[in-house]
Design an enzyme around this catalytic site. Structure first.
Site, PDB file in Angstrom:
ATOM      1  CD1 TRP A   2      32.822   0.422 -56.839  1.00 25.46           C
ATOM      2  CD2 TRP A   2      31.459   2.202 -56.836  1.00 25.46           C
ATOM      3  NE1 TRP A   2      33.205   1.252 -57.856  1.00 25.46           N
ATOM      4  CE2 TRP A   2      32.395   2.346 -57.877  1.00 25.46           C
ATOM      5  CE3 TRP A   2      30.510   3.201 -56.645  1.00 25.46           C
ATOM      6  CZ2 TRP A   2      32.409   3.452 -58.719  1.00 25.46           C
ATOM      7  CZ3 TRP A   2      30.520   4.301 -57.487  1.00 25.46           C
ATOM      8  CH2 TRP A   2      31.456   4.412 -58.512  1.00 25.46           C
TER       9      TRP A   2
ATOM     10  NE  ARG B 282      26.141  -6.111 -57.301  1.00 20.27           N
ATOM     11  CZ  ARG B 282      24.968  -5.989 -57.916  1.00 20.27           C
ATOM     12  NH1 ARG B 282      24.562  -6.956 -58.701  1.00 20.27           N
ATOM     13  NH2 ARG B 282      24.219  -4.935 -57.746  1.00 20.27           N
TER      14      ARG B 282
ATOM     15  CE  LYS C  26      29.327  -7.287 -66.152  1.00 13.35           C
ATOM     16  NZ  LYS C  26      30.013  -6.950 -67.410  1.00 13.35           N
TER      17      LYS C  26
ATOM     18  CG  ASN D 181      23.662  -2.466 -52.510  1.00  8.17           C
ATOM     19  OD1 ASN D 181      24.477  -2.459 -51.608  1.00  8.17           O
ATOM     20  ND2 ASN D 181      23.467  -3.497 -53.316  1.00  8.17           N
ATOM     21  N   GLY D 182      22.786   1.944 -52.908  1.00  6.19           N
ATOM     22  CA  GLY D 182      22.031   3.087 -53.416  1.00  6.19           C
ATOM     23  C   GLY D 182      22.466   4.351 -52.703  1.00  6.19           C
TER      24      GLY D 182
ATOM     25  CD  GLU E 169      35.846  -1.588 -69.593  1.00 10.61           C
ATOM     26  OE1 GLU E 169      35.076  -1.138 -68.742  1.00 10.61           O
ATOM     27  OE2 GLU E 169      35.448  -2.177 -70.616  1.00 10.61           O
TER      28      GLU E 169
ATOM     29  CD  GLU F  45      33.015  -2.346 -76.265  1.00 13.16           C
ATOM     30  OE1 GLU F  45      32.612  -1.235 -75.889  1.00 13.16           O
ATOM     31  OE2 GLU F  45      33.097  -3.331 -75.516  1.00 13.16           O
TER      32      GLU F  45
ATOM     33  CG  HIS G  35      38.855  17.193 -88.649  1.00 11.48           C
ATOM     34  ND1 HIS G  35      38.925  18.272 -89.496  1.00 11.48           N
ATOM     35  CD2 HIS G  35      38.291  16.194 -89.362  1.00 11.48           C
ATOM     36  CE1 HIS G  35      38.399  17.943 -90.668  1.00 11.48           C
ATOM     37  NE2 HIS G  35      38.011  16.676 -90.612  1.00 11.48           N
TER      38      HIS G  35
ATOM     39  CB  CYS H   5      26.820  -1.682 -53.080  1.00  9.40           C
ATOM     40  SG  CYS H   5      27.579  -0.137 -52.641  1.00  9.40           S
TER      41      CYS H   5
ATOM     42  CE  LYS I 170      35.296  -3.633 -72.942  1.00 10.99           C
ATOM     43  NZ  LYS I 170      33.881  -3.625 -72.976  1.00 10.99           N
TER      44      LYS I 170
END
Ligand code: F6R
Length: 612
Positions: free
Chosen positions: A73, A27, A607, A99-100, A492, A485, A508, A2, A489
């Site tokens: 969002w 964001r 973000k 927002n929130g 996403e 990482e 395993h 948001c 990447k």
């Protein structure tokens, strides 16, 4: 996650609001809207991007010098036109952007429904503006007071801005747990979730603190009170941000620009801290807590996502160099456990945005148990930077691409400095060895530069594997977090399923996945465990998996075995993550581009994750 923008002054609000929303697009969001005040409150909003909002507004009236705007969002209620912000109050006199999450919205909503209110959206935000209107009606108070009273009744997190038809010369804003910055211009004010929409108008900003409520009138000084009605003096700070940092600078995407900025961002993160002549590392943030840090019985690192991966590299660094036991925790898990913490523990919280809700909550928990909290943050003035006892900024510059790249390598750089500094003060490293490592760290930006140039075959690899369904990333030691990482990447931004594993764990379980369609990325630069990684490569090869290997320049053995090889310059083992990550970032970038994905704003992602 948001985005909030607001304006009050003598200029036309609409272009400022729309430009501001565009600056906040990074964001992550799924709908957008504006409210403009001109005799009445006009709300225009729709599902989709800011460009869709512009199309939707078309030739509708936009003449106004005061307004608010939002990118949403979705949390409560699907992304659609009705749930988009701003939200009107019941009689359309007020509009809010939020927002929130208001956690007790359901009980407030029930109460308001009983009193005859009819809701349009599924959002918690609409409940808040109805509550504010109800308070104004019942208690005959002005907007500022009604907001303050309402916020005493809500549980949860918010950054809000409200406009009112009846008080057309002001905005009311408040925050708790979600960021809100007020830009102070000449007789005008700009509001935003972060400084990026503000910087082109003014460098002077006030960061609201938790539970601050602000009364914003053009040509008048800012008035700030707490929700408990205590007066506060707003502290005006000067931004260091510069507008060029927010542009793509000739690159096709922010992510690519940020990948290429890493020689600089790494250097900026150690600049002024690494002193080769005197053979020492000085970090201002560590001075006050030097004694505590030096005598720490344990370090607990808390973070999320990519920052958590940087934390894992930190674990190897602190244990290797400073001989302090380290635990690395997902902030989201840590905060809901009952962790055992003592005053001898140092908690390091790592966050690019400095606004991640889970990390922030984990910090508060650790603080309540007496631990000393050290922050490694990128955003100056962010909530986490302010919530920690001490810290070191990463100086990566603004990271706009949703997928974190330069922030990761900057975090690893700062953790390396911290581990080296502690090793020196605890006497766990010799002077010579210390000098060797810092000398190498000093030239790492050049090696990153070289890695960026020599990894040109990444495009060819991307073309070959762009249509596969799965990827496996394997590494050991310092390269295990790099594998995690790399996999994050890829998934996403390209939406290809990818897993990262310690190479030896493959047998395993994940080995069952290997067939001729499975690309396996090996980060095979290790010295101590090189032969073991070679054996893992053989195991994959025997099952016809396709091998992409990151190797050290001059390697011959892995080269013989791998289908594709990417060389990186030789360096200290502990500094390899700073180099090996680069081709993996580029690989996911090129695969995503070839698959036609929205690299800078991948679907569903935000973000700065300001909700838990
Ligand atoms: C991945 C990514 C996220 C963030 C995570 C934590 O590319 O960007 O996984 O690393 O959301 O964010 P910060 O570091 O802002 O706390």
């Amino acid at each position: 996650m948001c985005g909030i923008v607001g304006y009050i002054g003598d200029k036309q609000a609409y272009p400022i609001l729309i430009n501001g929303l565009k600056r906040l697009e990074y964001r992550g969001y799924d709908s957008a809207g504006v409210a403009l005040l001109n005799g009445k409150v006009d709300v225009y909003k729709c599902k989709g991007k800011v460009a869709d909002l512009e199309d939707f507004i078309g030739k509708k009236p936009i003449d106004s010098k005061i307004g608010i705007a939002h990118t949403r969002w979705a949390t409560h209620g699907e992304p659609n036109n009705v749930n988009a912000h701003p939200h009107y109050s019941q009689n359309n006199d007020l509009a809010i952007i939020h927002n929130g999450i208001i956690e007790n919205y359901a009980s407030i909503k029930k109460e308001l429904i009983n009193r005859g209110y009819v809701f349009e959206s599924d959002t918690d935000s609409e409940v808040l503006i109805y509550l504010i209107e109800d308070i104004q009606k019942n208690e005959q108070v002005n907007l500022f007071e009604a907001v303050r009273i309402a916020l005493n009744q809500v549980i949860g997190a918010y950054a809000i801005v409200i406009v009112s038809k009846h008080e057309p010369n002001l905005l009311v804003a408040a925050r708790k747990g979600s960021p809100l910055v007020i830009g102070v211009g000449k007789g005008e004010y700009f509001l935003a979730s972060d400084a990026s929409p503000i910087i082109e108008y003014t460098k002077h900003v006030v960061y609201l603190e938790d539970e601050d409520v602000a009364l914003i009138k053009k040509d008048e000084p800012l008035v700030v009170k707490t929700v408990k009605n205590k007066d506060k003096t707003p502290y005006v700070q000067e931004l260091e941000l510069n507008i060029n940092q927010l542009e793509k600078g000739g690159f096709e995407h922010f992510m690519l620009k940020e990948i290429y900025e890493q020689p600089k961002s790494i250097r900026d993160s150690f600049r002024g801290r690494l002193n080769l002549e005197q053979n020492l590392i000085s970090m201002g943030g560590m001075i006050e807590y030097e004694h505590k840090l030096k005598n720490a019985k344990r370090i607990i690192i808390i973070a999320c996502g990519t920052s958590w991966h940087a934390g894992l590299v930190g674990e190897y660094l602190f244990e290797d160099l400073a001989r302090i036991p380290v635990e690395v925790e997902y902030a989201s898990e840590f905060r809901y456990r009952n962790p055992v913490l003592s005053e001898d523990d140092i908690v390091i919280a790592i966050s690019q945005s400095g606004e991640t809700a889970d990390t922030l909550a984990a910090i508060e928990l650790a603080k309540s148990k007496g631990a000393t909290i050290f922050g490694v943050c990128n955003v100056v003035g962010s909530s986490i930077a302010r919530a920690t006892h001490a810290g070191a900024f990463t100086h990566a510059g603004p990271e706009i691409g949703v997928a974190s790249t330069k922030a990761f390598t900057a975090q690893v750089t700062v953790l390396t400095l911290m581990a080296l500094h502690l090793a020196q003060s605890r006497g766990t490293i010799s002077t010579t060895r210390f000098h060797e490592i810092i000398t190498e760290l000093n030239i790492i930006p050049e090696k990153v530069e070289k890695t960026l140039k020599t990894s040109s075959q990444v495009k060819e690899i991307a073309e070959r594997f762009k249509d596969v369904a799965n990827f496996l990333y394997l590494g050991r030691g310092y390269n295990f977090p790099v594998a995690l990482e790399g996999a994050l990447k890829l998934k996403e931004i390209s939406y290809i399923h990818a897993e990262g594993y310690p190479a030896a764990e493959m047998k395993h379980g994940p080995i069952a996945l290997i067939d001729e369609d499975m690309p396996v990325v090996f980060i095979a630069t290790n010295r101590g465990t090189y032969e073991k990684v070679v054996s893992n490569i053989m195991e994959v090869k025997a099952r016809k998996g396709k091998i992409i290997a990151i190797v050290t320049e001059g390697d011959t053995e892995v080269k013989e075995l791998a289908d594709y090889v990417i060389e990186i310059p030789e360096t200290e083992e502990m500094l390899v993550p700073l180099l090996a990550t680069i081709p993996l970032q580029k690989l996911s970038y090129h695969i995503a581009v070839k698959r036609g994905c929205n690299v800078d704003q991948p679907r569903n992602l935000a973000k700065s994750v300001t909700v838990e």
